[in-house]
Design a protein around this motif. Structure first.
Motif, PDB file in Angstrom:
ATOM      1  N   MET A 127       0.837  -1.218   0.000  1.00  0.00           N
ATOM      2  CA  MET A 127       0.000   0.000   0.000  1.00  0.00           C
ATOM      3  C   MET A 127       0.867   1.262   0.000  1.00  0.00           C
ATOM      4  N   PHE A 128       1.963   1.251   0.767  1.00  0.00           N
ATOM      5  CA  PHE A 128       2.864   2.399   0.752  1.00  0.00           C
ATOM      6  C   PHE A 128       3.515   2.571  -0.620  1.00  0.00           C
ATOM      7  N   SER A 129       3.782   1.465  -1.291  1.00  0.00           N
ATOM      8  CA  SER A 129       4.325   1.541  -2.651  1.00  0.00           C
ATOM      9  C   SER A 129       3.310   2.131  -3.615  1.00  0.00           C
ATOM     10  N   ALA A 130       2.052   1.726  -3.468  1.00  0.00           N
ATOM     11  CA  ALA A 130       0.997   2.283  -4.315  1.00  0.00           C
ATOM     12  C   ALA A 130       0.846   3.787  -4.045  1.00  0.00           C
ATOM     13  N   LEU A 131       0.962   4.178  -2.774  1.00  0.00           N
ATOM     14  CA  LEU A 131       0.912   5.598  -2.435  1.00  0.00           C
ATOM     15  C   LEU A 131       2.096   6.336  -3.046  1.00  0.00           C
ATOM     16  N   PHE A 132       3.274   5.709  -3.026  1.00  0.00           N
ATOM     17  CA  PHE A 132       4.456   6.328  -3.627  1.00  0.00           C
ATOM     18  C   PHE A 132       4.250   6.538  -5.123  1.00  0.00           C
ATOM     19  N   LEU A 133       3.713   5.536  -5.816  1.00  0.00           N
ATOM     20  CA  LEU A 133       3.466   5.664  -7.253  1.00  0.00           C
ATOM     21  C   LEU A 133       2.428   6.743  -7.546  1.00  0.00           C
ATOM     22  N   ALA A 134       1.372   6.792  -6.742  1.00  0.00           N
ATOM     23  CA  ALA A 134       0.363   7.846  -6.923  1.00  0.00           C
ATOM     24  C   ALA A 134       0.979   9.213  -6.666  1.00  0.00           C
ATOM     25  N   ASP A 135       1.815   9.300  -5.641  1.00  0.00           N
ATOM     26  CA  ASP A 135       2.494  10.550  -5.318  1.00  0.00           C
ATOM     27  C   ASP A 135       3.404  10.983  -6.462  1.00  0.00           C
ATOM     28  N   TYR A 136       4.119  10.034  -7.038  1.00  0.00           N
ATOM     29  CA  TYR A 136       5.093  10.339  -8.079  1.00  0.00           C
ATOM     30  C   TYR A 136       4.423  10.683  -9.411  1.00  0.00           C
ATOM     31  N   PHE A 137       3.368   9.954  -9.777  1.00  0.00           N
ATOM     32  CA  PHE A 137       2.792  10.119 -11.109  1.00  0.00           C
ATOM     33  C   PHE A 137       1.500  10.944 -11.158  1.00  0.00           C
ATOM     34  N   PHE A 138       0.678  10.913 -10.121  1.00  0.00           N
ATOM     35  CA  PHE A 138      -0.655  11.491 -10.227  1.00  0.00           C
ATOM     36  C   PHE A 138      -0.894  12.745  -9.395  1.00  0.00           C
TER      37      PHE A 138
END
Length: 179
Positions: free
Chosen positions: A29-40
């Protein structure tokens, strides 16, 4: 070491699927948050000054010699407000001000510009950290799918899942610290 292994094994033995998926979902979940933070999520722009520079060096051997040599492959930079990024350029960035685009949650430097010229980064999701990030998350996703789809998990498979994902979790923490 044997006591620690037994304690971990006994903890996960009863109701393995529920405990394991709960345990492994946290970094996922933290990885998904990181990806959302980075891309979206909307990034913010900041003008900074570089406060510290260090070289990235790799040591190696020549083919027909026993001597060790070091080769400079890039630079690590830290700004005045503690934003960190790396480049693989041969020349060091020498500028009074640089423009950064930064992600809002993890404060990852996404782009660096000097005089409207974009500098190629090797930090963030651009370098080896990005590759490790993808490998770790893929392995975690495969472990979750295997756990959900398998009816009976043997003790050996259970221990392999637990310790390989514990290793991945430690690697994940290191990757997030590097970003």
């Amino acid at each position: 070491m044997d006591k620690t292994t037994n304690r971990i094994n006994n903890f996960f033995k009863k109701d393995f699927k529920k405990k394991f998926i709960t345990f492994i979902s946290i970094p996922f979940m933290f990885s998904a948050l990181f990806l959302a933070d980075y891309f979206f999520f909307p990034e913010f722009n900041k003008t900074e000054k570089i406060s510290q520079v260090s070289t990235i060096e790799v040591s190696g051997h020549h083919k027909f010699s026993s001597s060790n040599t070091t080769t400079k492959i890039g630079f690590n930079y830290i700004t005045e407000n503690n934003y960190k990024f790396s480049t693989t350029q041969e020349k060091r960035i020498i500028a009074s001000e640089i423009k950064l685009k930064i992600s809002p949650i993890y404060k990852t430097v996404k782009t660096v510009e000097i005089e409207n010229k974009r500098i190629k980064l090797s930090s963030g999701l651009n370098g080896i950290s990005g590759i490790l990030f993808i490998i770790c998350n893929s392995s975690t996703l495969i472990s979750i799918c295997y756990t959900l789809l398998t009816n009976k998990i043997t003790e050996n498979a259970r221990l392999n899942l637990i310790f390989s994902n514990a290793f991945i979790f430690i690697l994940w923490i290191i990757i997030i610290k590097i970003f």
